[in-house]
Design an enzyme around this catalytic site. Structure first.
Site, PDB file in Angstrom:
ATOM      1  N   ARG A  38      38.334  44.141  67.933  1.00 25.17           N
ATOM      2  CA  ARG A  38      39.523  44.987  67.863  1.00 25.17           C
ATOM      3  C   ARG A  38      39.258  46.383  68.424  1.00 25.17           C
ATOM      4  O   ARG A  38      40.167  47.015  68.956  1.00 25.17           O
ATOM      5  CB  ARG A  38      40.017  45.077  66.414  1.00 25.17           C
ATOM      6  CG  ARG A  38      40.629  43.775  65.924  1.00 25.17           C
ATOM      7  CD  ARG A  38      41.200  43.889  64.536  1.00 25.17           C
ATOM      8  NE  ARG A  38      41.878  42.646  64.167  1.00 25.17           N
ATOM      9  CZ  ARG A  38      42.469  42.446  63.004  1.00 25.17           C
ATOM     10  NH1 ARG A  38      42.460  43.388  62.085  1.00 25.17           N
ATOM     11  NH2 ARG A  38      43.070  41.300  62.743  1.00 25.17           N
ATOM     12  N   LYS A 204      51.904  26.074  55.361  1.00 25.77           N
ATOM     13  CA  LYS A 204      53.233  26.061  54.737  1.00 25.77           C
ATOM     14  C   LYS A 204      54.381  26.023  55.733  1.00 25.77           C
ATOM     15  O   LYS A 204      54.436  26.819  56.666  1.00 25.77           O
ATOM     16  CB  LYS A 204      53.390  27.303  53.845  1.00 25.77           C
ATOM     17  CG  LYS A 204      52.419  27.349  52.678  1.00 25.77           C
ATOM     18  CD  LYS A 204      52.622  28.621  51.865  1.00 25.77           C
ATOM     19  CE  LYS A 204      51.677  28.671  50.670  1.00 25.77           C
ATOM     20  NZ  LYS A 204      51.869  29.914  49.877  1.00 25.77           N
ATOM     21  N   GLY A 358      45.577  35.250  64.242  1.00 24.59           N
ATOM     22  CA  GLY A 358      45.247  34.649  62.956  1.00 24.59           C
ATOM     23  C   GLY A 358      44.218  33.537  63.046  1.00 24.59           C
ATOM     24  O   GLY A 358      43.225  33.634  63.778  1.00 24.59           O
ATOM     25  N   GLY A 381      50.469  37.942  61.981  1.00 21.36           N
ATOM     26  CA  GLY A 381      51.796  38.130  61.393  1.00 21.36           C
ATOM     27  C   GLY A 381      52.792  38.697  62.387  1.00 21.36           C
ATOM     28  O   GLY A 381      53.949  38.285  62.426  1.00 21.36           O
TER      29      GLY A 381
END
Length: 401
Positions: A38, A204, A358, A381
């Site tokens: 990063r 999910k 992610g 996200g």
């Protein structure tokens, strides 16, 4: 509407620039950085500002300090690593607001860098507090956001500071990394080369419902993997054994299946199942979509792998968000890694391939294939919300071109 780019900014010499970066890097128990990607990702923007003679103030969060100062979540180690990577001295402020910090900003010379302490040491940061933003924006002439991973959050450093700078007559622009994210992810939604294949995994259905609904209108093919596939199969009446399944989201899954009628919406035709969720446990491939009682699904099966590879091979554009199974355990990683190989092969054939951050980014890195992809997003996200078609506060706050 296109947003102002860092390259659109003129006459930066001597101007004080606040750049929001994402230096939320992992640290070991001794406070050493274990993965600096990063930091590396922001070097092009930092180098550009140094060469332009800007006075550079960098702001970031690290971890979840919940509004309290925690030495274990200090950005001090990042300052040292940034200096090594950029080849430029980096001053470190042991706070992010206050008289001392304001003086450090004033003392900056053209081309010098000041890294502020963890913004989330103040609860006001995540509350997008106006008074806190005023303090952060003290002495700032230009705003740049190069932290796509936080762009879906309306925080002081991602939204309010940008608005303050614009209100004063200054400009708010995207850094090189942010610009790249918007180019690749925006291209999927605007005008992708077709066929567009979207690969969605993860645990999910509820996490991906808005993405699936949006992509059903855009994608030519959607390939579903991960534990959320079991919720869909349960909704169709198949047995899922003791697999992870959102039993309270069966009606939601049925609704999505109804919307997917007539579309190329693929669910796993077979699964890898196990009796225990651990390495070395017995595994076997199912004969079809159903999982046996006492067993649980942990990966897509052999036939599904081949079907998905066939669809991926036809693609001109691919976006992948979410693994196919529990890739962290080698015994259950084949589906995810075979899909990663197929996506990498598609890149070599000229397809544009985008990994949506992610766990997907972790998977392609673990497979040794991250460099084989067109683009690996830095925002899990944020990339999800972007693919949902949601406006991101950190992008909306930037000046229009």
């Amino acid at each position: 509407m296109a947003k102002l780019s860092i390259t659109d900014l003129k006459d930066l010499r001597g101007k004080t620039v606040f750049m929001r970066v994402d230096y939320n890097v992992p640290l070991d128990e001794n406070g050493a950085i274990t993965d600096d990607k990063r930091i590396k990702a922001t070097i092009p923007s930092v180098d550009h500002l140094v060469k332009e003679g800007a006075k550079i103030v960098l702001g970031s969060h690290l971890g979840r300090p919940k509004g309290k100062k925690d030495p274990k979540q200090s950005l001090r180690p990042v300052a040292a690593r940034l200096a090594e990577l950029s080849g430029a001295p980096v001053n470190f402020a042991d706070d992010c607001i206050g008289d001392k910090v304001d003086q450090l900003k004033k003392n900056l010379q053209p081309g010098q860098i000041l890294l502020l302490e963890n913004l989330r040491f103040y609860a006001e940061e995540e509350k997008n507090d106006a008074a806190f933003a005023e303090k952060l924006a003290q002495g700032i002439d230009v705003y740049i956001n190069d932290a796509f991973g936080t762009a879906h959050r309306a925080h002081a450093s991602t939204a309010a500071v940008a608005e303050l700078v614009k209100k004063r007559g200054g400009q708010a622009a995207a850094g090189f990394l942010m610009e790249k994210e918007l180019k690749y992810l925006g291209g999927i939604l605007a005008n992708p080369a077709r066929p567009l294949v979207c690969i969605l995994g993860g645990a999910k259905v509820s996490d991906k419902i808005k993405v699936i609904e949006n992509l059903l209108n855009i994608a030519d093919v959607i390939l579903i993997g991960g534990a959320m596939a079991y919720t869909f199969r349960k909704a169709q009446g198949f047995s899922v054994g003791k697999s992870l399944c959102e039993h309270d989201k069966i009606d939601l899954a049925k609704s999505l299946l109804e919307k997917a009628k007539g579309k190329k919406f693929f669910l796993p035709e077979d699964q890898l199942q196990t009796t225990e969720f651990k390495a070395g446990a017995p595994t076997r491939n199912t004969d079809g979509p159903s999982i046996e009682d006492g067993w649980e699904g942990v990966d897509i099966g052999a036939a599904t792998i081949e079907t998905y590879k066939t669809e991926i091979a036809k693609a001109k554009t691919i976006v992948w968000n979410g693994p196919m199974g529990v890739f962290e355990i080698p015994d259950f990683s084949k589906g995810t890694f075979e899909v990663a190989k197929a996506v990498a092969d598609a890149t070599k054939r000229g397809a544009t391939t985008i990994i949506g951050g992610g766990d997907s980014a972790k998977a392609v890195k673990q497979a040794g294939l991250a460099k084989e992809m067109s683009f690996v997003s830095t925002g899990g996200g944020a990339s999800l919300e972007f693919l949902e078609g949601k406006p991101l506060p950190g992008v909306a706050a930037l000046s229009d071109r």
